[in-house]
Design a protein around this motif. Structure first.
Motif, PDB file in Angstrom:
ATOM      1  N   ASP A 123      -3.981   3.882  34.654  1.00 20.87           N
ATOM      2  CA  ASP A 123      -3.448   4.232  33.277  1.00 20.87           C
ATOM      3  C   ASP A 123      -4.125   3.541  32.428  1.00 20.87           C
ATOM      4  O   ASP A 123      -4.001   4.059  31.165  1.00 20.87           O
ATOM      5  N   VAL A 124      -4.983   2.501  32.691  1.00 23.16           N
ATOM      6  CA  VAL A 124      -5.953   1.959  31.790  1.00 23.16           C
ATOM      7  C   VAL A 124      -6.920   3.107  31.222  1.00 23.16           C
ATOM      8  O   VAL A 124      -7.359   3.271  29.992  1.00 23.16           O
ATOM      9  N   ARG A 125      -7.507   3.659  32.239  1.00 29.16           N
ATOM     10  CA  ARG A 125      -8.385   4.777  31.927  1.00 29.16           C
ATOM     11  C   ARG A 125      -7.948   5.910  31.406  1.00 29.16           C
ATOM     12  O   ARG A 125      -8.593   6.637  30.739  1.00 29.16           O
ATOM     13  N   ARG A 126      -6.672   6.266  31.601  1.00 28.25           N
ATOM     14  CA  ARG A 126      -6.067   7.440  31.078  1.00 28.25           C
ATOM     15  C   ARG A 126      -5.816   7.098  29.442  1.00 28.25           C
ATOM     16  O   ARG A 126      -6.111   7.896  28.728  1.00 28.25           O
ATOM     17  N   ASP A 127      -4.994   5.856  29.101  1.00 31.53           N
ATOM     18  CA  ASP A 127      -4.504   5.819  27.631  1.00 31.53           C
ATOM     19  C   ASP A 127      -5.702   4.763  26.662  1.00 31.53           C
ATOM     20  O   ASP A 127      -5.531   5.056  25.758  1.00 31.53           O
ATOM     21  N   GLY A 128      -6.493   3.993  27.437  1.00 30.21           N
ATOM     22  CA  GLY A 128      -7.547   3.275  26.676  1.00 30.21           C
ATOM     23  C   GLY A 128      -8.745   4.019  26.349  1.00 30.21           C
ATOM     24  O   GLY A 128      -9.014   5.311  26.755  1.00 30.21           O
ATOM     25  N   PHE A 129      -9.529   3.384  25.535  1.00 33.79           N
ATOM     26  CA  PHE A 129     -10.946   4.259  24.921  1.00 33.79           C
ATOM     27  C   PHE A 129     -11.995   3.348  25.557  1.00 33.79           C
ATOM     28  O   PHE A 129     -12.218   2.181  25.100  1.00 33.79           O
ATOM     29  N   SER A 130     -12.731   3.865  26.328  1.00 39.01           N
ATOM     30  CA  SER A 130     -14.061   2.982  26.858  1.00 39.01           C
ATOM     31  C   SER A 130     -14.924   2.833  25.791  1.00 39.01           C
ATOM     32  O   SER A 130     -15.347   3.891  24.932  1.00 39.01           O
ATOM     33  N   LEU A 131     -15.575   1.497  25.899  1.00 40.70           N
ATOM     34  CA  LEU A 131     -16.384   1.225  24.947  1.00 40.70           C
ATOM     35  C   LEU A 131     -17.576   1.811  25.027  1.00 40.70           C
ATOM     36  O   LEU A 131     -18.249   2.499  24.218  1.00 40.70           O
ATOM     37  N   GLU A 132     -17.990   2.002  26.417  1.00 43.06           N
ATOM     38  CA  GLU A 132     -19.256   2.686  26.759  1.00 43.06           C
ATOM     39  C   GLU A 132     -19.268   4.088  26.352  1.00 43.06           C
ATOM     40  O   GLU A 132     -20.297   4.554  25.681  1.00 43.06           O
ATOM     41  N   ALA A 133     -18.053   4.870  26.452  1.00 41.54           N
ATOM     42  CA  ALA A 133     -18.029   6.276  26.031  1.00 41.54           C
ATOM     43  C   ALA A 133     -18.067   6.466  24.484  1.00 41.54           C
ATOM     44  O   ALA A 133     -18.837   7.537  24.141  1.00 41.54           O
ATOM     45  N   VAL A 134     -17.522   5.532  23.952  1.00 38.52           N
ATOM     46  CA  VAL A 134     -17.674   5.644  22.159  1.00 38.52           C
ATOM     47  C   VAL A 134     -18.982   5.456  22.027  1.00 38.52           C
ATOM     48  O   VAL A 134     -19.545   5.938  21.226  1.00 38.52           O
ATOM     49  N   LEU A 135     -19.622   4.350  22.489  1.00 39.33           N
ATOM     50  CA  LEU A 135     -21.057   4.050  22.075  1.00 39.33           C
ATOM     51  C   LEU A 135     -21.780   5.287  22.359  1.00 39.33           C
ATOM     52  O   LEU A 135     -22.570   5.662  21.621  1.00 39.33           O
ATOM     53  N   SER A 136     -21.649   5.819  23.624  1.00 35.39           N
ATOM     54  CA  SER A 136     -22.425   6.978  23.886  1.00 35.39           C
ATOM     55  C   SER A 136     -22.361   8.036  22.986  1.00 35.39           C
ATOM     56  O   SER A 136     -23.434   8.823  22.831  1.00 35.39           O
ATOM     57  N   GLU A 137     -21.219   8.439  22.491  1.00 33.20           N
ATOM     58  CA  GLU A 137     -20.845   9.538  21.641  1.00 33.20           C
ATOM     59  C   GLU A 137     -21.565   9.169  20.268  1.00 33.20           C
ATOM     60  O   GLU A 137     -22.204  10.017  19.721  1.00 33.20           O
ATOM     61  N   ILE A 138     -21.430   7.992  19.751  1.00 30.74           N
ATOM     62  CA  ILE A 138     -22.130   7.558  18.452  1.00 30.74           C
ATOM     63  C   ILE A 138     -23.814   7.817  18.580  1.00 30.74           C
ATOM     64  O   ILE A 138     -24.505   8.232  17.630  1.00 30.74           O
ATOM     65  N   ASN A 139     -24.026   7.476  19.821  1.00 30.99           N
ATOM     66  CA  ASN A 139     -25.779   7.582  19.952  1.00 30.99           C
ATOM     67  C   ASN A 139     -26.142   9.036  20.051  1.00 30.99           C
ATOM     68  O   ASN A 139     -27.030   9.510  19.463  1.00 30.99           O
ATOM     69  N   ASN A 140     -25.073   9.842  20.609  1.00 27.93           N
ATOM     70  CA  ASN A 140     -25.667  11.269  20.588  1.00 27.93           C
ATOM     71  C   ASN A 140     -25.312  12.104  19.292  1.00 27.93           C
ATOM     72  O   ASN A 140     -25.996  13.108  19.099  1.00 27.93           O
ATOM     73  N   ARG A 141     -24.607  11.473  18.404  1.00 28.07           N
ATOM     74  CA  ARG A 141     -24.795  11.996  17.269  1.00 28.07           C
ATOM     75  C   ARG A 141     -25.751  11.578  16.343  1.00 28.07           C
ATOM     76  O   ARG A 141     -25.784  12.016  15.159  1.00 28.07           O
ATOM     77  N   GLY A 142     -26.638  10.981  16.987  1.00 30.62           N
ATOM     78  CA  GLY A 142     -27.793  10.386  16.142  1.00 30.62           C
ATOM     79  C   GLY A 142     -27.980   9.188  15.402  1.00 30.62           C
ATOM     80  O   GLY A 142     -28.921   8.829  14.713  1.00 30.62           O
ATOM     81  N   ALA A 143     -27.206   8.304  15.607  1.00 27.63           N
ATOM     82  CA  ALA A 143     -26.948   7.042  14.990  1.00 27.63           C
ATOM     83  C   ALA A 143     -27.972   6.128  15.448  1.00 27.63           C
ATOM     84  O   ALA A 143     -28.448   5.926  16.708  1.00 27.63           O
ATOM     85  N   GLY A 144     -28.925   5.403  14.557  1.00 30.10           N
ATOM     86  CA  GLY A 144     -30.099   4.846  15.013  1.00 30.10           C
ATOM     87  C   GLY A 144     -29.894   3.316  15.303  1.00 30.10           C
ATOM     88  O   GLY A 144     -30.305   2.750  16.306  1.00 30.10           O
ATOM     89  N   VAL A 145     -28.717   2.700  14.571  1.00 28.77           N
ATOM     90  CA  VAL A 145     -28.312   1.343  14.959  1.00 28.77           C
ATOM     91  C   VAL A 145     -26.717   1.496  15.268  1.00 28.77           C
ATOM     92  O   VAL A 145     -26.050   1.957  14.441  1.00 28.77           O
ATOM     93  N   LYS A 146     -26.563   0.900  16.413  1.00 33.31           N
ATOM     94  CA  LYS A 146     -25.033   0.965  16.899  1.00 33.31           C
ATOM     95  C   LYS A 146     -24.389  -0.513  17.098  1.00 33.31           C
ATOM     96  O   LYS A 146     -25.342  -1.351  17.927  1.00 33.31           O
ATOM     97  N   ILE A 147     -23.379  -0.822  16.784  1.00 31.96           N
ATOM     98  CA  ILE A 147     -23.006  -2.225  16.704  1.00 31.96           C
ATOM     99  C   ILE A 147     -21.498  -2.260  17.078  1.00 31.96           C
ATOM    100  O   ILE A 147     -20.696  -1.590  16.430  1.00 31.96           O
ATOM    101  N   ALA A 148     -20.991  -2.920  18.040  1.00 33.30           N
ATOM    102  CA  ALA A 148     -19.615  -3.198  18.503  1.00 33.30           C
ATOM    103  C   ALA A 148     -19.407  -4.549  18.566  1.00 33.30           C
ATOM    104  O   ALA A 148     -19.970  -5.271  19.315  1.00 33.30           O
TER     105      ALA A 148
END
Length: 479
Positions: A123-148
């Motif tokens: 259920d964690v993987r179903r309802d939660g938001f993976s930090l790795e997935a979010v950072l990966s998507e931000i990177n795919n959109r072209g962000a040069g610097v990514k900070i979490a």
């Protein structure tokens, strides 16, 4: 006394030519989420909402376009992330701050929305938001610097439902150009402090507010501050793969490549020295009377006097020059006024600092940070009645503001109001029991109020936490 730590730290910086134009021009976007009301928890979390608001205010000062979400459901978090993704352009800076519950599952860390229905680990993987997935998507959109910045290392209310679980958060596998910080070590949790703001965010804000620090240095100093203040009970974790310089407050650091380090080792940085005394005019250095001058007389005319040392103007400071240029373009830039006031105060130019804080407050009469900073500056120069009014106003705008309580304690201590100082330092220590300046100040106030043994105990404990606290207070004119 937040400005106290901010300003002292500025003194240690080596300021050089101007910050790379590309870094200044980059778009900055931040998503700040504070989740506090989880139905499965015994009570709402006290820290996330206040922390997220404080972080959002600071990032706005630093030129970020900020989206703030409080007590977001899964749908709300999804929409918030989509808005962030939509803003990103090639070369953008993208920052995420999350405070709430986090859970690691299958070696990934998940940020949990308030309406998550978690009964089993999947259920964690179903309802939660993976930090790795979010950072990966931000990177795919072209962000040069990514900070979490993730303040979610809390004991979560769902762990008892799992047959097996791992406490805390997991290491993140992030794309290049990413800087991640957790409020505690991997796979560890920290207890709720009982206060309305977290130690992690308090220390983070102190360092973000120091001009010209590179982001890695800002987080390293935060880690040291949290570790020291908690007596190593809480040790934040940092992972970096930044390949370019980035500063929360662009200033005067030279460009240059940064070494990749997936988990830097942070040295035990000693506390910086106390702020300088009021600047004094330098005495010209003349040759001793029993020695000949460097330029002996000649038949061509009178002797040439030896060159006199030139005292540099404070306005030649690169950071001050940059902020002054920014204000020339926009005199109503409250953020630039506030920053320049900080730098002026760090250089001992207290009257100039107060003028900038005055202007900042005129533009934003609810700026509690500016009131607190002006309170501290006025306290250092001995304008105690005005300082007291500033601290009182800061506390009216934000009751239980720990830094203003600490500052007002110093005002009362210097004013000879020992009982009032003890009351303020007591209140600050109830919010943050590891606030060394309040502990030391309370010790001095107790001694002056006749409780010598109790005061000595506070002073001894404060000195054990920070051996430089005596010199620090001497810099304020308090011994």
């Amino acid at each position: 006394m937040r400005i106290r730590l901010t300003l002292i730290a500025v003194l240690a910086l080596s300021i050089a030519p101007i910050f790379p134009p590309a870094a200044l021009a980059a778009d900055r976007f931040a998503l700040v989420i504070g989740n506090a009301k989880y139905p499965d928890a015994d009570a709402p979390l006290k820290e996330p909402i206040n922390d997220s608001r404080d972080i959002a205010d600071e990032l706005k000062r630093d030129g970020f376009t900020v989206d703030v979400g409080e007590n977001l459901t899964g749908d709300g978090m999804r929409k918030a992330f989509e808005r962030l993704y939509g803003h990103i352009k090639p070369g953008s800076v993208a920052l995420i701050f999350f405070s709430g519950f986090g859970v690691q599952s299958n070696r990934q860390s998940y940020m949990i929305p308030v309406d998550a229905q978690i009964w089993t680990e999947p259920d964690v993987r179903r309802d939660g938001f993976s930090l790795e997935a979010v950072l990966s998507e931000i990177n795919n959109r072209g962000a040069g610097v990514k900070i979490a910045l993730i303040d979610a290392s809390r004991r979560n209310p769902w762990e008892r439902r799992f047959r097996s679980f791992s406490a805390g958060l997991a290491p993140v596998v992030a794309p290049n150009g990413t800087l991640v910080m957790y409020s505690a070590a991997l796979s560890s949790v920290i207890p709720d402090s009982g206060g309305d703001r977290s130690l992690f965010v308090q220390e983070l804000l102190k360092e973000i507010r120091v001009p010209d620090l590179m982001a890695e240095e800002t987080l390293n100093r935060t880690r040291v501050g949290v570790t020291r203040a908690s007596r190593s009970e809480q040790v934040p974790w940092i992972s970096s793969s930044l390949a370019e310089d980035f500063s929360f407050i662009p200033g005067a650091r030279p460009p240059g490549p940064m070494a990749t380090n997936t988990q830097p080792q942070i040295p035990d940085i000693p506390p910086p020295p106390p702020p300088p005394p009021l600047p004094k005019a330098e005495t010209p250095i003349l040759p001793p009377p029993d020695k000949p001058a460097q330029n002996p007389p000649s038949n061509d005319g009178p002797p040439t006097p030896p060159p006199q040392p030139q005292q540099p103007s404070i306005n030649d400071d690169p950071t001050i020059k940059k902020l002054t240029e920014r204000l020339a373009d926009n005199p109503d830039d409250a953020g630039a006024l506030y920053r320049r006031g900080q730098v002026y105060a760090s250089k001992g130019a207290y009257s100039l600092a107060i003028k900038d804080f005055d202007a900042s407050i005129r533009l934003n009469p609810k700026d509690v940070e500016a009131y607190n900073n002006r309170c501290w500056t006025r306290t250092v120069i001995g304008d105690l009645q005005s300082a007291l009014r500033d601290c009182n106003e800061a506390l009216r705008l934000r009751p239980n503001f720990v830094d203003a309580l600490d500052s007002r304690g110093l005002v009362n201590l210097k004013s000879g109001q020992a009982k009032n100082a003890i009351a303020d330092f007591d209140a600050a220590l109830r919010i943050n029991p590891r606030l060394t300046s309040s502990l030391y100040g309370r010790g001095l106030a107790k001694q002056r109020n006749g409780a010598v043994a109790e005061g000595e105990l506070d002073i001894a404990n404060a000195k054990a936490m920070d051996p430089n606290i005596v010199k620090e207070f001497a810099g304020y004119g308090v011994r």
